[in-house]
Design a protein around this motif. Structure first.
Motif, mmCIF file in Angstrom:
data_model
loop_
_atom_site.group_PDB
_atom_site.id
_atom_site.type_symbol
_atom_site.label_atom_id
_atom_site.label_comp_id
_atom_site.label_asym_id
_atom_site.label_seq_id
_atom_site.Cartn_x
_atom_site.Cartn_y
_atom_site.Cartn_z
ATOM 1 N N ARG A 251 0.852 -1.185 0.000
ATOM 2 C CA ARG A 251 0.000 0.000 0.000
ATOM 3 C C ARG A 251 0.886 1.233 0.000
ATOM 4 O O ARG A 251 1.809 1.336 0.813
ATOM 5 C CB ARG A 251 -0.921 0.008 1.222
ATOM 6 N N ILE A 252 0.594 2.131 -0.899
ATOM 7 C CA ILE A 252 1.364 3.372 -1.025
ATOM 8 C C ILE A 252 0.428 4.530 -0.717
ATOM 9 O O ILE A 252 -0.525 4.782 -1.461
ATOM 10 C CB ILE A 252 1.978 3.519 -2.423
ATOM 11 N N ALA A 253 0.687 5.202 0.387
ATOM 12 C CA ALA A 253 -0.136 6.330 0.827
ATOM 13 C C ALA A 253 0.642 7.620 0.610
ATOM 14 O O ALA A 253 1.717 7.811 1.181
ATOM 15 C CB ALA A 253 -0.513 6.166 2.290
ATOM 16 N N LYS A 254 0.102 8.500 -0.206
ATOM 17 C CA LYS A 254 0.737 9.778 -0.491
ATOM 18 C C LYS A 254 0.008 10.869 0.291
ATOM 19 O O LYS A 254 -1.200 11.032 0.154
ATOM 20 C CB LYS A 254 0.693 10.080 -1.989
ATOM 21 N N THR A 255 0.757 11.573 1.094
ATOM 22 C CA THR A 255 0.210 12.648 1.913
ATOM 23 C C THR A 255 0.684 13.981 1.354
ATOM 24 O O THR A 255 1.896 14.203 1.217
ATOM 25 C CB THR A 255 0.665 12.505 3.375
ATOM 26 N N LYS A 256 -0.286 14.846 1.037
ATOM 27 C CA LYS A 256 0.047 16.141 0.463
ATOM 28 C C LYS A 256 -0.630 17.235 1.269
ATOM 29 O O LYS A 256 -1.827 17.156 1.561
ATOM 30 C CB LYS A 256 -0.399 16.208 -1.001
ATOM 31 N N LYS A 257 0.147 18.244 1.626
ATOM 32 C CA LYS A 257 -0.367 19.332 2.445
ATOM 33 C C LYS A 257 -0.793 20.499 1.571
ATOM 34 O O LYS A 257 -0.051 20.944 0.694
ATOM 35 C CB LYS A 257 0.702 19.793 3.429
ATOM 36 N N ASN A 258 -2.022 20.962 1.799
ATOM 37 C CA ASN A 258 -2.535 22.139 1.095
ATOM 38 C C ASN A 258 -1.918 23.384 1.722
ATOM 39 O O ASN A 258 -2.138 23.670 2.900
ATOM 40 C CB ASN A 258 -4.063 22.191 1.194
ATOM 41 N N MET A 259 -1.173 24.143 0.960
ATOM 42 C CA MET A 259 -0.475 25.297 1.499
ATOM 43 C C MET A 259 -1.419 26.426 1.872
ATOM 44 O O MET A 259 -1.078 27.294 2.686
ATOM 45 C CB MET A 259 0.570 25.798 0.487
ATOM 46 N N MET A 260 -2.604 26.425 1.310
ATOM 47 C CA MET A 260 -3.564 27.487 1.617
ATOM 48 C C MET A 260 -4.325 27.185 2.903
ATOM 49 O O MET A 260 -4.467 28.061 3.780
ATOM 50 C CB MET A 260 -4.543 27.652 0.449
ATOM 51 N N THR A 261 -4.827 25.960 3.035
ATOM 52 C CA THR A 261 -5.667 25.615 4.191
ATOM 53 C C THR A 261 -4.897 24.887 5.285
ATOM 54 O O THR A 261 -5.354 24.827 6.429
ATOM 55 C CB THR A 261 -6.844 24.737 3.741
ATOM 56 N N GLY A 262 -3.736 24.328 4.958
ATOM 57 C CA GLY A 262 -2.978 23.570 5.930
ATOM 58 C C GLY A 262 -3.470 22.161 6.142
ATOM 59 O O GLY A 262 -2.910 21.421 6.950
ATOM 60 N N LYS A 263 -4.498 21.746 5.434
ATOM 61 C CA LYS A 263 -5.044 20.402 5.603
ATOM 62 C C LYS A 263 -4.214 19.387 4.827
ATOM 63 O O LYS A 263 -3.612 19.703 3.807
ATOM 64 C CB LYS A 263 -6.500 20.358 5.132
ATOM 65 N N MET A 264 -4.222 18.163 5.339
ATOM 66 C CA MET A 264 -3.480 17.082 4.719
ATOM 67 C C MET A 264 -4.428 16.206 3.915
ATOM 68 O O MET A 264 -5.494 15.808 4.409
ATOM 69 C CB MET A 264 -2.775 16.234 5.775
ATOM 70 N N LYS A 265 -4.070 15.912 2.689
ATOM 71 C CA LYS A 265 -4.857 15.037 1.835
ATOM 72 C C LYS A 265 -4.079 13.748 1.598
ATOM 73 O O LYS A 265 -2.928 13.777 1.192
ATOM 74 C CB LYS A 265 -5.157 15.725 0.500
ATOM 75 N N ILE A 266 -4.726 12.609 1.897
ATOM 76 C CA ILE A 266 -4.070 11.308 1.784
ATOM 77 C C ILE A 266 -4.746 10.485 0.698
ATOM 78 O O ILE A 266 -5.974 10.303 0.724
ATOM 79 C CB ILE A 266 -4.121 10.544 3.120
ATOM 80 N N SER A 267 -3.957 10.030 -0.262
ATOM 81 C CA SER A 267 -4.453 9.135 -1.307
ATOM 82 C C SER A 267 -3.714 7.809 -1.201
ATOM 83 O O SER A 267 -2.499 7.790 -0.985
ATOM 84 C CB SER A 267 -4.252 9.752 -2.694
ATOM 85 N N VAL A 268 -4.457 6.703 -1.338
ATOM 86 C CA VAL A 268 -3.891 5.376 -1.112
ATOM 87 C C VAL A 268 -4.097 4.506 -2.343
ATOM 88 O O VAL A 268 -5.177 4.497 -2.936
ATOM 89 C CB VAL A 268 -4.524 4.697 0.116
ATOM 90 N N LYS A 269 -3.024 3.788 -2.717
ATOM 91 C CA LYS A 269 -3.125 2.775 -3.767
ATOM 92 C C LYS A 269 -2.672 1.444 -3.178
ATOM 93 O O LYS A 269 -1.648 1.375 -2.503
ATOM 94 C CB LYS A 269 -2.250 3.143 -4.972
ATOM 95 N N SER A 270 -3.457 0.406 -3.438
ATOM 96 C CA SER A 270 -3.148 -0.921 -2.907
ATOM 97 C C SER A 270 -2.818 -1.874 -4.043
ATOM 98 O O SER A 270 -3.442 -1.830 -5.113
ATOM 99 C CB SER A 270 -4.329 -1.464 -2.096
ATOM 100 N N TYR A 271 -1.836 -2.748 -3.795
ATOM 101 C CA TYR A 271 -1.406 -3.713 -4.797
ATOM 102 C C TYR A 271 -1.300 -5.084 -4.134
ATOM 103 O O TYR A 271 -0.788 -5.210 -3.015
ATOM 104 C CB TYR A 271 -0.044 -3.325 -5.378
ATOM 105 N N THR A 272 -1.808 -6.081 -4.834
ATOM 106 C CA THR A 272 -1.685 -7.467 -4.380
ATOM 107 C C THR A 272 -0.492 -8.098 -5.074
ATOM 108 O O THR A 272 -0.391 -8.085 -6.306
ATOM 109 C CB THR A 272 -2.953 -8.263 -4.688
ATOM 110 N N LEU A 273 0.405 -8.649 -4.291
ATOM 111 C CA LEU A 273 1.657 -9.199 -4.811
ATOM 112 C C LEU A 273 1.547 -10.719 -4.893
ATOM 113 O O LEU A 273 0.610 -11.328 -4.355
ATOM 114 C CB LEU A 273 2.811 -8.797 -3.904
ATOM 115 N N PRO A 274 2.485 -11.369 -5.565
ATOM 116 C CA PRO A 274 2.474 -12.837 -5.620
ATOM 117 C C PRO A 274 2.482 -13.450 -4.221
ATOM 118 O O PRO A 274 3.064 -12.897 -3.281
ATOM 119 C CB PRO A 274 3.763 -13.165 -6.384
ATOM 120 N N MET A 275 1.864 -14.594 -4.099
ATOM 121 C CA MET A 275 1.743 -15.267 -2.805
ATOM 122 C C MET A 275 3.124 -15.682 -2.286
ATOM 123 O O MET A 275 3.992 -16.118 -3.046
ATOM 124 C CB MET A 275 0.853 -16.497 -2.927
#
Length: 879
Positions: A251-275
């Motif tokens: 899982r790759i979670a990217k956290t980006k801070k809004n410079m205007m509001t100061g809020k953090m936005k988190i987007s997540v991508k999940s990947y299933t790998l070989p067993m």
């Protein structure tokens, strides 16, 4: 002493005038003023010599005093022992702040306990917010202050935990705080400590939960790993998990801070790998630098490497055993930077593994896991491995042993007595390596105040080959700094020593023949009324500052040579050849005319011959480069498909000429010389010119045959002697530094030649020898000790040269013979690195070690030179 000399002088008298008509006897005595002056001069000279020796010894002692601390082992400056109730038998993470006032343990349930390590007093207790769930696995990225947790339903969470430190102004009221002794107080979940200026430093723990990522289809998370990279405003958390079904997820979670509001936005991508293989024993999961590979280490020592450079196309790239058969993995951890995996085994062994690019690897992606270093083993199983937050040092724990190691130096830099009641529950070491913490399951706490100022320093690091991160094999490497704290300092002095010797060799190769031949010409062949002006002009060359020569070499000579490397090489053959041809033509002149034109006209002829050589070089340079090197010499240097015969021919031609000349002189011998003498002036000159032409033709033919044979045998100078061309290179340094050394060698050698008694020359000439034969077989052998001293003094000047090498060599610390490549010398390295070195730091003292090495090199060279000089002097002293 003065009185003794005066008393002796009273007995010195002469009888001059005894036979004079008047019978006057005039005593001759040394005046008192002369004796006093003699005494004072001897005293001043002796004192000056002693002071010079003392100054040199003082420099040596100071250098040694600055270098010795590099090799001192770490020391323990204090030990604090305390106890506190043990809320759990095993902690997942233990942290110690840089000031040793606050320690933190994160338990397997997410409970955070902060305590005062010197007293064991609890400072605060909190728990991470998991919405009521209990974590089944925890991971921590110490360098980025991040944590990750896995749960029974396959979900994961991540956040941050760190120490918050601030300084309060003097006068802050501590009356409501509970004193702990040693200037510390507890209150409001923080530790208060007095610092300089009556200010108060406050240390407390801050923990946050950024996000919980649900996963409905996954099983229980048994192992989790995280890697944090990017900036604080744009942060990336990579989370790898292994569940009870053998499923691997990323899982790759990217956290980006809004410079205007100061809020953090988190987007997540999940990947299933070989067993992954099921039922692995005590699996450990690791994410490499930038999340490019996932390493799954099983308890039996087998490592499964998954390539996740493209997460959607991840695959099992490699399976490799990290330990010997029958040895289990009992501890493992990534060192700072996530490139070196330290693995401890049940046999006490500790190894460090790298992932390296290896095109010949059986792995599907061309990479391979290799054991690069094998460290000193513990007496029993390794129970814990804890890296420092910066650098390449780490703690390893064994039965009753706690060792602080450095990975690059492959050394144990400090051994701590860890015999405390109970088994290890938590370990940590500060990034500055000034504190280490041990906590046991019985509640015992031990805090060591330590001092390890130079963990990277060792004889192996300075003078041996070390296998550094990202390198395919052990190497000698110098790289003192980088942009990140994860950098592994590379402090090998071998490239610098090699660069010093390389620059010295090429500068002496250029300077010695020119200087010695000029000295012989001035001493033996030049009229006396022209010697003084010429010698004065040569000595004036020595007054040119090195920085000026380096400036001209870097900004004028280097671009000119780069535009015409081929013609410059051709000039190295044509200009000496033009002088030889000019000398042969001079012999064709009738002897009376030749003697009349000696002096300034001979200088004009020499200059004309050199001018013809230069003009021929300019005119033929393009043709030479086109015919020999396909029109572009620099491209030929990197094109291994082109023929190496032309360059080999240029290398072999001088040697072939010497062989042919010696062989010709041996087999023609006296007959050839008698023929020249009976021919007279013009005939003798013509015969000598014909012989020289035959030597040149024969040498060229022999050199070409040797070049073809050498290429047939697989010899290619582009494999080492020459290589890719860079503008500021060793050839430029050889020219510039040779120009600086020539006046020194010339002046001293000419003085040595001039000191040869004239009766030796007269005896040789009286026996029928020519001036040339007298110079070569009588004068030079007699003055050989002085000539050798001149060469050695010039070499000492070249070894210690700084500014020319700094400005003209490119400052590249590489070990290669390539004359068209750069270098970095010891002296240049000191000049370049010292302004950025922290006083007392490892780099600072390493530069003093460079100076000591240069000092010793010069001392050894001068000692050997003196031994050789004395042997020469003894051999020819009877002359």
């Amino acid at each position: 002493m003065v009185e003794e000399r005066m008393n002796q002088a009273d007995h010195i008298s002469t009888d001059q005038g005894a036979d004079s008509p008047t019978g006057y006897r005039r005593p001759k005595e040394t005046r008192r003023l002369v004796l006093v002056a003699d005494f004072l001069a001897g005293y001043v000279i002796s004192t000056g010599g002693i002071l010079v020796i003392a100054a040199v010894m003082g420099i040596l002692v100071y250098l040694i005093s600055q270098v010795v601390p590099l090799f001192r082992a770490g020391v323990v400056t204090g030990v604090n022992s305390a106890t506190r109730p043990a809320p759990w038998t095993k902690s997942s993470v233990t942290m110690l702040d840089e000031y040793h006032h606050l320690a933190v343990e994160i338990g397997p349930t997410g409970r955070i306990v902060a305590y005062h390590p010197k007293s064991g007093e609890i400072v605060s207790e909190t728990k991470l917010d998991f919405n009521g769930a209990e974590p089944t696995a925890l991971a921590f990225d110490k360098g980025a202050d991040g944590w990750a947790a896995g749960f029974a339903d396959g979900s994961v969470a991540f956040g941050s935990i760190s120490f918050k430190v601030e300084v309060l102004p003097a006068g802050f009221d501590l009356s409501g705080m509970r004193p702990l002794g040693e200037g510390d107080w507890i209150g409001d979940g923080a530790v208060y400590s007095k610092v300089a200026g009556e200010q108060i430093r406050v240390a407390q723990v801050e923990a946050t939960t950024a996000k919980i990522i649900k996963n409905r289809d996954g099983g229980k998370v048994e192992a989790i790993s995280m890697a944090v990279f990017g900036r604080q405003r744009k942060r990336i958390n990579a989370l790898a998990t292994l569940d009870s079904n053998g499923g691997l997820s990323l899982r790759i979670a990217k956290t980006k801070k809004n410079m205007m509001t100061g809020k953090m936005k988190i987007s997540v991508k999940s990947y299933t790998l070989p067993m992954a293989p099921k039922a692995l024993d005590k699996p450990r999961l690791f994410l490499t630098e930038n999340g490019m590979d996932i390493l799954l280490v099983a308890g039996d020592g087998v490592l499964y490497r998954y390539n996740v450079r493209k997460p959607s196309q991840a695959f099992l790239a490699e399976t490799v055993s990290l330990t010997s058969p029958g040895v289990r993995v009992t501890a493992a951890a990534f060192m700072s930077g996530r490139q070196s995996l330290a693995v401890g085994g049940s046999d006490g062994g500790v190894g460090i593994h790298f992932i390296l690019s290896n095109p010949g690897s059986v792995a599907a992606d061309g990479y391979k896991v290799v054991r690069a270093r094998q460290l000193e083993p513990h007496k029993g199983p390794v129970t814990a491995i804890v890296p420092a937050a910066g650098g390449k040092s780490f703690l390893t724990a064994g039965p009753g042993e706690l060792w602080l190691r450095n990975g690059a130096g492959e050394s144990v830099i400090l051994r701590l007595n860890s015999k405390a009641p109970g088994s290890v529950r938590g370990l940590d070491v500060t990034s500055l390596l000034d504190g280490a913490l041990l906590a046991t399951d019985s509640g015992a706490i031990r805090l060591w105040e330590i001092k390890v100022p130079h963990p990277e320093a060792s004889w192996r690091a300075f003078f041996g080959k070390v296998w550094y991160e990202g390198y395919k094999e052990p190497s000698y490497t110098w790289q003192s700094s980088a942009a990140t704290d994860d950098f592994e300092p590379k402090l090998s002095l071998m490239p610098l020593i090699f660069g010093t010797l390389k620059a010295t060799f090429y500068s002496m190769l250029f300077a010695v023949p020119v200087a010695l031949l000029a000295a012989v010409f001035t001493s033996e062949f030049l009229e006396k009324n022209h010697r003084a002006p010429l010698k004065t002009a040569m000595e004036m060359m020595a007054s040119l500052p090195s920085v000026a020569l380096g400036f001209v070499a870097a900004l004028v000579l280097a671009p000119v040579v780069e535009r015409g490397v081929g013609p410059v090489l051709l000039g190295g053959l044509l200009i000496p050849l033009s002088l030889v041809v000019g000398a042969m033509l001079w012999q064709l002149l009738p002897q009376p005319l030749s003697e009349r034109l000696s002096g300034r006209f001979k200088f004009i002829a020499i200059a004309a011959a050199m001018g013809v050589g230069i003009l021929a070089t300019v005119a033929l340079g393009g043709i030479f480069e086109s015919g020999f090197f396909g029109g572009d010499f620099k491209r030929w240097l990197t094109d291994k498909d082109s023929s190496a015969v032309p360059f080999l021919f240029m290398l072999f031609f001088p040697m072939a000429a010497a062989v042919v000349a010696v062989a010709g002189a041996r087999y023609t011998g006296r007959g050839g010389r008698r023929g020249s003498q009976t021919q007279g002036g013009l005939g003798a000159g013509a015969m000598e010119l014909a012989k020289a032409s035959m030597v040149a033709i024969s040498a060229a033919l022999l050199a070409w045959i040797a070049a073809v044979a050498a290429q047939g045998a697989g010899l290619d100078p582009r494999d080492g002697l020459v290589g890719p061309y860079v503008q500021r290179n060793t050839l430029i340094v050889g020219f510039a530094m040779g120009f600086a050394v020539i006046p020194i060698i010339y002046t001293l050698a000419e003085d040595a030649l001039a000191a040869v008694p004239d009766h030796l020359r007269g005896a040789s000439l009286g026996c029928g020898a020519t001036v040339w034969q007298t110079a070569m077989w009588v004068v030079v052998p007699t003055a050989v000790s002085g000539i050798f001293s001149a060469v050695m003094i010039g070499m000492g000047r070249a070894v210690g040269e700084t500014m020319i090498v700094v400005m003209a060599a490119g400052n590249t610390p590489v070990m290669e013979l390539n004359v068209f490549g750069g270098l970095r010398a010891l002296s240049a390295n000191i000049a370049v690195e010292l302004p950025e070195a922290v006083v007392g730091g490892t780099l600072y003292r390493t530069l003093f070690l460079s100076g000591l090495t240069l000092f010793m090199m010069t001392f050894v060279i001068n000692t050997l030179a003196e031994i050789v000089r004395l042997r020469f002097r003894k051999r020819f002293s009877r002359l």
